[in-house]
Design an enzyme around this catalytic site. Structure first.
Site, PDB file in Angstrom:
ATOM      1  N   HIS A 192      23.766  19.688  37.181  1.00 34.69           N
ATOM      2  CA  HIS A 192      24.609  19.210  38.281  1.00 34.69           C
ATOM      3  C   HIS A 192      25.844  20.111  38.459  1.00 34.69           C
ATOM      4  O   HIS A 192      26.097  20.634  39.546  1.00 34.69           O
ATOM      5  CB  HIS A 192      25.042  17.768  37.978  1.00 34.69           C
ATOM      6  CG  HIS A 192      25.951  17.166  39.003  1.00 34.69           C
ATOM      7  ND1 HIS A 192      25.482  16.382  40.029  1.00 34.69           N
ATOM      8  CD2 HIS A 192      27.286  17.241  39.174  1.00 34.69           C
ATOM      9  CE1 HIS A 192      26.504  15.989  40.786  1.00 34.69           C
ATOM     10  NE2 HIS A 192      27.612  16.504  40.288  1.00 34.69           N
ATOM     11  N   GLU A 193      26.589  20.293  37.366  1.00 35.81           N
ATOM     12  CA  GLU A 193      27.839  21.068  37.458  1.00 35.81           C
ATOM     13  C   GLU A 193      27.570  22.526  37.812  1.00 35.81           C
ATOM     14  O   GLU A 193      28.382  23.168  38.469  1.00 35.81           O
ATOM     15  CB  GLU A 193      28.649  20.953  36.161  1.00 35.81           C
ATOM     16  CG  GLU A 193      29.092  19.532  35.795  1.00 35.81           C
ATOM     17  CD  GLU A 193      29.877  18.797  36.884  1.00 35.81           C
ATOM     18  OE1 GLU A 193      30.578  19.469  37.665  1.00 35.81           O
ATOM     19  OE2 GLU A 193      29.754  17.559  36.963  1.00 35.81           O
ATOM     20  N   HIS A 249      27.752  22.965  41.472  1.00 36.22           N
ATOM     21  CA  HIS A 249      29.138  23.081  41.953  1.00 36.22           C
ATOM     22  C   HIS A 249      29.685  24.482  41.645  1.00 36.22           C
ATOM     23  O   HIS A 249      30.340  25.111  42.466  1.00 36.22           O
ATOM     24  CB  HIS A 249      30.043  22.089  41.216  1.00 36.22           C
ATOM     25  CG  HIS A 249      29.909  20.673  41.666  1.00 36.22           C
ATOM     26  ND1 HIS A 249      30.078  20.297  42.968  1.00 36.22           N
ATOM     27  CD2 HIS A 249      29.662  19.524  40.972  1.00 36.22           C
ATOM     28  CE1 HIS A 249      29.929  18.968  43.062  1.00 36.22           C
ATOM     29  NE2 HIS A 249      29.671  18.482  41.873  1.00 36.22           N
ATOM     30  N   GLU A 287      28.904  18.231  46.781  1.00 39.58           N
ATOM     31  CA  GLU A 287      27.931  17.394  46.069  1.00 39.58           C
ATOM     32  C   GLU A 287      26.501  17.755  46.460  1.00 39.58           C
ATOM     33  O   GLU A 287      25.584  17.601  45.663  1.00 39.58           O
ATOM     34  CB  GLU A 287      28.200  15.908  46.330  1.00 39.58           C
ATOM     35  CG  GLU A 287      29.383  15.362  45.544  1.00 39.58           C
ATOM     36  CD  GLU A 287      29.320  15.665  44.055  1.00 39.58           C
ATOM     37  OE1 GLU A 287      28.250  15.496  43.437  1.00 39.58           O
ATOM     38  OE2 GLU A 287      30.339  16.095  43.504  1.00 39.58           O
TER      39      GLU A 287
HETATM   40 ZN    ZN Z   1      29.445  16.436  41.301  1.00 40.06          ZN
END
Ligand code: ZN
Length: 504
Positions: A265-266, A269, A296
């Protein structure tokens, strides 16, 4: 004119320096800093935020900004000016400086209190802070003004242009189409998953998990020459500029997939921040990601659409074997990482029920900020939280730690942020549709050619930073406007197949 723009850029450089220092302090607070030092840091942060505020919010700067003739500057500088006017003088400057710095100081303390309250399952500890943060936000909305409903002002802070009217269309789809489907899937007991789970029912060494996360991030395209991976309570990504992007994950010995998917997930980003073009990064004002929903979208894209795709399983099988001596079949792993279960914690939720966790927060926030004059009963919020979990997900939190205390967001004043998680997931499904038209996704994932995916995202979204808004970026990426139906269809199709449920 040249001189005026030069003078303006000097002042922006000073803003950047304050930002750099404060971001670094926040990063340190979350990762390395000794707990006893919190009061000192909170004082320093207060001083720096006052200096930063005064640097931009003053008559001299305002005069300079509004005296620049936009016909005599280039398009990029025009965007810089427009952004500054909106961020500094249409929103920020309306809040009195003493109230702004007092609020910042409250936030750095409340985050610490929230952490304690969560660890000790003591909501009472956090209640007065939550109340004060909510009341301060209401006061700030009054200063800033709003259209239609006060919550619109907060939504716009994270997703420019987003309104309750628009978000309601999306969340009503989640409520009407996904909730009944998810409740049906949640009733199914998949015996095969229970059998496979026995294989991972043991503790996995944190140091080995760290090595796995590091390699996963590298393979997916995170550039360690321009960034850092560390550990913190709540995984997050922050950046000083496009050459210093930092993210964290959290390792649980008894929950192996938590760190793997937090990392995935990170990384989404982080790669976004690393791929912003130097030209945009240099402007400072337009640097960083566009809206939170677009941000996101990048993280939910790497975490779910890519890393939970059947085609990603060969790579994950390989990494689990290499770092943890865990031997799983690809099909077993696919079932395991896509298990739909009754889960109290949003960050641990599966892809299908995730937007329902967000729907609950959206409905609560929408109500809190529907009327600025109505005093909020904090105890009521806890009841509402628990009731909605029962209604939408069929579970009632047993403690506040797994209920209303689970997220850090409200402790740092982030109201209006949650909706972007679900809207971002919806953007991600639409992005994937578009990506698959451009590249051979099977070959790309099978041969770990993640640069093809990252290049696509760089050219269509990442390089622009804040230059383009969410709707413009979706158009750039997908050649059509945002359409949440892709997301609903994607989820129903994927989980109908896995669980053998008839689409409802
Ligand atoms: Zn996030």
């Amino acid at each position: 004119m040249d001189n005026k723009m030069k003078e303006l850029k000097k002042i922006i450089e000073i803003d950047k320096a304050y930002n750099h220092a404060m971001t670094l302090l926040s990063w340190d607070l979350e990762t390395e800093m000794a707990k006893d030092s919190i009061d000192n840091v909170s004082k320093t942060m207060q001083t720096l935020s006052e200096l930063q505020y005064n640097n931009l919010v003053n008559d001299k700067f305002k005069k300079l900004l509004y005296s620049i003739n936009e016909n005599e500057i280039n398009d990029l500088d025009k965007k810089v000016i427009k952004r500054l006017k909106k961020d500094v003088f249409e929103k920020m400057s309306k809040i009195p400086v003493d109230e702004y710095s007092k609020y910042n100081s409250l936030l750095s303390k409340s985050q610490n209190i929230w952490e304690k309250a969560k660890n000790e399952n003591d909501f009472n500890l956090f209640k007065p802070y939550l109340k004060e943060i909510i009341e301060t936000n209401k006061k700030f909305i009054r200063y800033k003004g709003y259209k239609d409903t006060p919550y619109n002002s907060l939504l716009d802070d994270f997703e420019e242009g987003m309104t309750v009217a628009k978000a309601d269309i999306f969340f009503n789809k989640v409520k009407e189409e996904l909730v009944p489907f998810a409740l049906k899937v949640l009733e199914i007991k998949n015996k095969r998953i229970e059998e496979i789970k026995k294989k991972i029912n043991k503790k996995f060494d944190k140091e080995k998990q760290k090595k796995l996360s590091y390699e996963l991030a590298k393979i997916m395209g995170f550039d360690f020459n321009k960034g850092v991976l560390k550990e913190s309570e709540h995984p997050f990504t922050t950046n000083m500029n496009n050459k210093d992007v930092r993210f964290t994950t959290h390792y649980h010995e008894d929950d192996l997939f938590s760190s793997i998917y937090s990392t995935a997930h990170e990384v989404g980003h982080a790669i976004y921040e690393q791929q912003i073009s130097d030209e945009i990064d240099d402007t400072i004002v337009l640097a960083g990601g566009s809206t939170m929903g677009i941000h996101e979208a990048q993280s939910r894209f790497t975490e779910n659409v890519i890393a939970k795709n059947r085609l990603f399983m060969p790579l994950l099988v390989k990494l689990l074997d290499k770092h943890l001596e865990l031997k799983l079949e690809e099909d077993e792993l696919y079932l395991l990482v896509n298990e739909v279960k009754k889960q109290y914690i949003r960050t641990e939720a599966d892809e299908l029920t995730y937007p329902i966790h967000v729907l609950i927060r959206y409905e609560i926030e929408k109500e809190i900020f529907s009327n600025l004059d109505k005093e909020i009963d904090i105890e009521e919020l806890r009841k509402k939280w628990n009731n909605m979990y029962e209604k939408y997900l069929g579970i009632r939190p047993r403690t506040d730690t797994e209920g209303i205390l689970q997220d850090t967001h409200w402790s740092v004043g982030l109201f209006g942020y949650f909706p972007s998680y679900a809207i971002g997931s919806a953007y991600a499904s639409q992005m994937f549709e578009s990506l698959c038209k451009e590249i051979d996704i099977e070959d790309t994932l099978k041969n770990e050619k993640f640069y093809l995916i990252n290049n696509f995202l760089k050219e269509r979204i990442h390089k622009y930073g804040k230059l383009l808004k969410a709707d413009e970026l979706i158009l750039s990426c997908c050649n059509e406007e945002f359409n949440p139906q892709y997301y609903i269809d994607y989820l129903k199709e994927k989980f109908s197949r896995i669980y053998g449920v008839i689409n409802v």
